[in-house]
Design a protein around this motif. Structure first.
Motif, mmCIF file in Angstrom:
data_model
loop_
_atom_site.group_PDB
_atom_site.id
_atom_site.type_symbol
_atom_site.label_atom_id
_atom_site.label_comp_id
_atom_site.label_asym_id
_atom_site.label_seq_id
_atom_site.Cartn_x
_atom_site.Cartn_y
_atom_site.Cartn_z
ATOM 1 N N SER A 170 0.896 -1.150 0.052
ATOM 2 C CA SER A 170 -0.004 0.104 -0.111
ATOM 3 C C SER A 170 0.724 1.222 -0.067
ATOM 4 N N SER A 171 2.305 1.059 0.341
ATOM 5 C CA SER A 171 2.874 2.230 0.741
ATOM 6 C C SER A 171 4.059 2.073 -0.208
ATOM 7 N N PHE A 172 3.916 1.072 -1.236
ATOM 8 C CA PHE A 172 5.194 0.687 -2.367
ATOM 9 C C PHE A 172 6.453 0.529 -1.647
ATOM 10 N N ASP A 173 6.581 -0.076 -0.424
ATOM 11 C CA ASP A 173 7.608 -0.202 -0.021
ATOM 12 C C ASP A 173 8.179 -1.663 0.314
ATOM 13 N N ALA A 174 9.363 -1.939 -0.518
ATOM 14 C CA ALA A 174 9.814 -3.409 -0.526
ATOM 15 C C ALA A 174 11.185 -3.217 0.392
ATOM 16 N N SER A 175 11.438 -2.271 0.960
ATOM 17 C CA SER A 175 12.798 -2.259 1.954
ATOM 18 C C SER A 175 13.064 -3.350 2.491
ATOM 19 N N ALA A 176 12.142 -3.598 3.468
ATOM 20 C CA ALA A 176 12.209 -4.758 4.316
ATOM 21 C C ALA A 176 12.423 -6.178 3.615
ATOM 22 N N TYR A 177 11.733 -6.283 2.335
ATOM 23 C CA TYR A 177 11.897 -7.377 1.788
ATOM 24 C C TYR A 177 13.203 -7.571 0.854
#
Length: 291
Positions: free
Chosen positions: A7-14
């Motif tokens: 929903s926030s286009f955040d793949a940093s943790a992945y």
């Protein structure tokens, strides 16, 4: 999704966790998940902004084929993902997924926000989140292939040749067979360089010395960097700031640029700092020119 916040286009943790489990993914899934462009949100090979155009599920064969249509403002290609050894297919779009030979139509889950590929006992689990739903496929492995799709407004082959990338991931400076300099996206339409100065401003994102080295391989008839900088100065805002930086880094001055600097230093629509920088550059040029 376990790591991606779609929903926030955040793949940093992945991306942070991916090196720990990439070796557990099947070959094709690992190649797709670790592709440098996969989560490059502005890139032309990022899954964001794709849309499911076709989903074919063959239950007895244990295969699923999903074609994602590229966004014309971002992608040059469509993405086709072929899943083998499928043991589960969930489509959360108000449409049942059971059965064999099921074809789902365009716009199934809306434009893609992001996806996530994780190891599973069967092989891997691929979850695709869209604005209106999601698709989950559990399978033995997958193969992802990007394919270019001709468009009605594509120019004839050979109508222009890309020569130098501008640095914004899409646009190139190029030439037509008659020698006209143009700006466009490879395989797509290109416009005359003199009508594309706003797009040419992308080169200002790099430093003057680095861009000058890249430009040095072009023939004299190519668009002059001084012309681009002058256009940036009169455009104002952030573009004028980048142009001032180039002049401070050593871009050769000219009467045209000096005239643009005079406009900047006298125009209160520009910030005080930019006006003072423009005045220093203008005075230095006039002094060196003996005026």
């Amino acid at each position: 999704m376990r790591h991606v916040v779609a929903s926030s286009f955040d793949a940093s943790a992945y991306l942070g966790a991916l090196p720990q489990f990439a070796g557990q993914l099947p070959t094709g899934a690992a190649r797709f998940a670790t592709d440098p462009g996969h989560y490059d949100l502005a890139g032309s090979r990022c899954v964001k902004d794709l849309a499911v155009s076709e989903l074919l599920h063959d239950g007895p064969a244990g295969t699923v084929r999903i074609r994602y249509a590229g966004n014309p403002w971002k992608h040059d290609e469509d993405l086709i993902v072929q899943y083998t050894g499928v043991t589960r297919l969930d489509v959360d779009a108000g449409d049942p997924s059971e059965g064999s030979g099921k074809v789902y139509g365009p716009g199934l889950i809306g434009h893609i926000m992001l996806d996530e590929i994780l190891p599973a006992p069967e092989g891997c689990r691929h979850e695709i989140a869209g604005h209106r739903g999601r698709v989950v496929v559990v399978c033995a492995d997958l193969t992802a292939t990007w394919v270019r799709v001709p468009r009605p407004d594509d120019p004839p082959p050979g109508s222009w040749t890309p020569v130098l990338a501008l640095g914004d991931r899409w646009h190139w400076l190029g030439r037509t067979p008659d020698g006209t300099w143009v700006v466009g996206v490879p395989h797509r339409r290109a416009d005359p360089a003199e009508d594309s100065l706003d797009t040419l401003l992308e080169v200002l994102a790099g430093s003057w010395p680095a861009t000058a080295r890249r430009w040095s391989g072009l023939p004299p008839q190519a668009p002059a960097l001084q012309t681009i900088v002058r256009h940036a100065l009169v455009c104002g805002d952030w573009r004028a700031r980048l142009a001032l930086e180039w002049l401070e880094q050593g871009l050769p001055m000219s009467e045209d640029l000096a005239g643009a600097l005079q406009v900047v230093q006298d125009d209160r629509r520009y910030g005080q700092r930019e006006r003072h920088r423009a005045r220093r550059l203008w005075k230095s040029y006039r002094r060196d020119a003996g005026h």
